[in-house]
Scaffold this motif. Sequence first.
Motif, PDB file in Angstrom:
ATOM      1  N   PRO A   7       0.804  -1.225   0.000  1.00  0.00           N
ATOM      2  CA  PRO A   7       0.000   0.000   0.000  1.00  0.00           C
ATOM      3  C   PRO A   7       0.835   1.273   0.000  1.00  0.00           C
ATOM      4  N   GLU A   8       1.993   1.260   0.684  1.00  0.00           N
ATOM      5  CA  GLU A   8       2.838   2.455   0.706  1.00  0.00           C
ATOM      6  C   GLU A   8       3.415   2.747  -0.670  1.00  0.00           C
ATOM      7  N   ASP A   9       3.784   1.696  -1.408  1.00  0.00           N
ATOM      8  CA  ASP A   9       4.329   1.874  -2.751  1.00  0.00           C
ATOM      9  C   ASP A   9       3.290   2.479  -3.698  1.00  0.00           C
ATOM     10  N   ILE A  10       2.081   1.957  -3.622  1.00  0.00           N
ATOM     11  CA  ILE A  10       1.012   2.454  -4.491  1.00  0.00           C
ATOM     12  C   ILE A  10       0.654   3.891  -4.130  1.00  0.00           C
ATOM     13  N   ALA A  11       0.588   4.175  -2.834  1.00  0.00           N
ATOM     14  CA  ALA A  11       0.282   5.536  -2.393  1.00  0.00           C
ATOM     15  C   ALA A  11       1.343   6.513  -2.876  1.00  0.00           C
ATOM     16  N   ASP A  12       2.592   6.095  -2.858  1.00  0.00           N
ATOM     17  CA  ASP A  12       3.676   6.971  -3.310  1.00  0.00           C
ATOM     18  C   ASP A  12       3.524   7.307  -4.799  1.00  0.00           C
ATOM     19  N   ASN A 174      -9.014   0.353  -2.766  1.00  0.00           N
ATOM     20  CA  ASN A 174      -9.768  -0.263  -3.862  1.00  0.00           C
ATOM     21  C   ASN A 174      -8.854  -0.980  -4.852  1.00  0.00           C
ATOM     22  N   THR A 175      -7.652  -0.465  -5.047  1.00  0.00           N
ATOM     23  CA  THR A 175      -6.696  -1.128  -5.940  1.00  0.00           C
ATOM     24  C   THR A 175      -6.278  -2.481  -5.380  1.00  0.00           C
ATOM     25  N   LEU A 176      -5.978  -2.522  -4.096  1.00  0.00           N
ATOM     26  CA  LEU A 176      -5.585  -3.782  -3.456  1.00  0.00           C
ATOM     27  C   LEU A 176      -6.742  -4.770  -3.440  1.00  0.00           C
ATOM     28  N   PHE A 177      -7.949  -4.262  -3.221  1.00  0.00           N
ATOM     29  CA  PHE A 177      -9.130  -5.135  -3.237  1.00  0.00           C
ATOM     30  C   PHE A 177      -9.321  -5.760  -4.608  1.00  0.00           C
ATOM     31  N   PHE A 178      -9.133  -4.949  -5.665  1.00  0.00           N
ATOM     32  CA  PHE A 178      -9.268  -5.446  -7.031  1.00  0.00           C
ATOM     33  C   PHE A 178      -8.272  -6.574  -7.300  1.00  0.00           C
ATOM     34  N   ALA A 179      -7.014  -6.384  -6.876  1.00  0.00           N
ATOM     35  CA  ALA A 179      -6.002  -7.411  -7.104  1.00  0.00           C
ATOM     36  C   ALA A 179      -6.328  -8.688  -6.330  1.00  0.00           C
TER      37      ALA A 179
END
Length: 305
Positions: A7-12, A174-179
């Motif tokens: 999540p930290e990588d995606i948020a960045d 939502n991105t993590l949920f999709f994956a």
Amino acid sequence: MPAVLGPEDIADILHRYFERGERSPDIVLDTMPRSDVSPSVVDELLARPDVHDDDYLVFRHLTAPRTTILDVGANFGYSATSIWRAGSKAAVVSFEPIPMYARVLEALAERINPPPGGLLHRWRHPKRYESFSTGISDRAGTITFHLSVLNGDRINSALTTASTRVDIESYVRNTLFFAEANGFEITSFRLHPFTAPVTTLDQWAADAPSTLKRRKIVAIKIDTEGYEGHTMVGAAKLLHQHRPLVMAECGHAIPLAVETMKQHGYAMLRRSGDRLEIAEAPSGVNTFYGHPSQFRHYRDIGLMS
């Protein structure tokens, strides 16, 4: 083996893209990715026995013939088909700016509409579906949309937005949920910007070559990832003339949406089962708005208690 993004990588990446305006190759995909669905998905959607979201159960009460429901942010058609699977007899008009879904929505029209015929045939078997490859906003023109792409070719089209002020925490979740829902880990995450035409619902009602706009518009579903308020602003005449039921994703959390509906005299509603009731807060992600002038009719058809 590529490292899995957390999540930290995606948020960045989202911070760099939306807040800092970075457009380096590691966070931007220049070419349009391939579609994640083919036109054959239409038959799968129509064959499903249930709606994809329980909020769509309210549409089962909208059974008046020769009425229309507007589907703003159609994606590949799962909202339109859920409206019908819920039991609605209304025709549906979809609006979707993502180019790769145009052929899918065309296939839906081919599947759901009656074959061509003469005037009497058209009267007995009216058209049930139309789609337009355009976005909906508060003005006509063009807008840049932002599409998320995972692992180089997996698109999360449901998060496509024209807004540059995204809720990053929600976007990451939502991105993590999709994956997770699709059974894969995220090893790369980029965004693909593309420009598409946009119009307003009022402009569409005035100019579009559509037979379905001439019918009573009984409902509008809006899922535009932060642009719900802009859609409402551009529908002032339509809201005044038709007083449709409105279902807007996060419509309670977008100040422009709340203020616009208040200006038009609408009240916030929430779902209980397959019915709606007046409330100060929604029952879920989707917010319903209804005009008091329609409440007696809604009670007559079972839509309100």
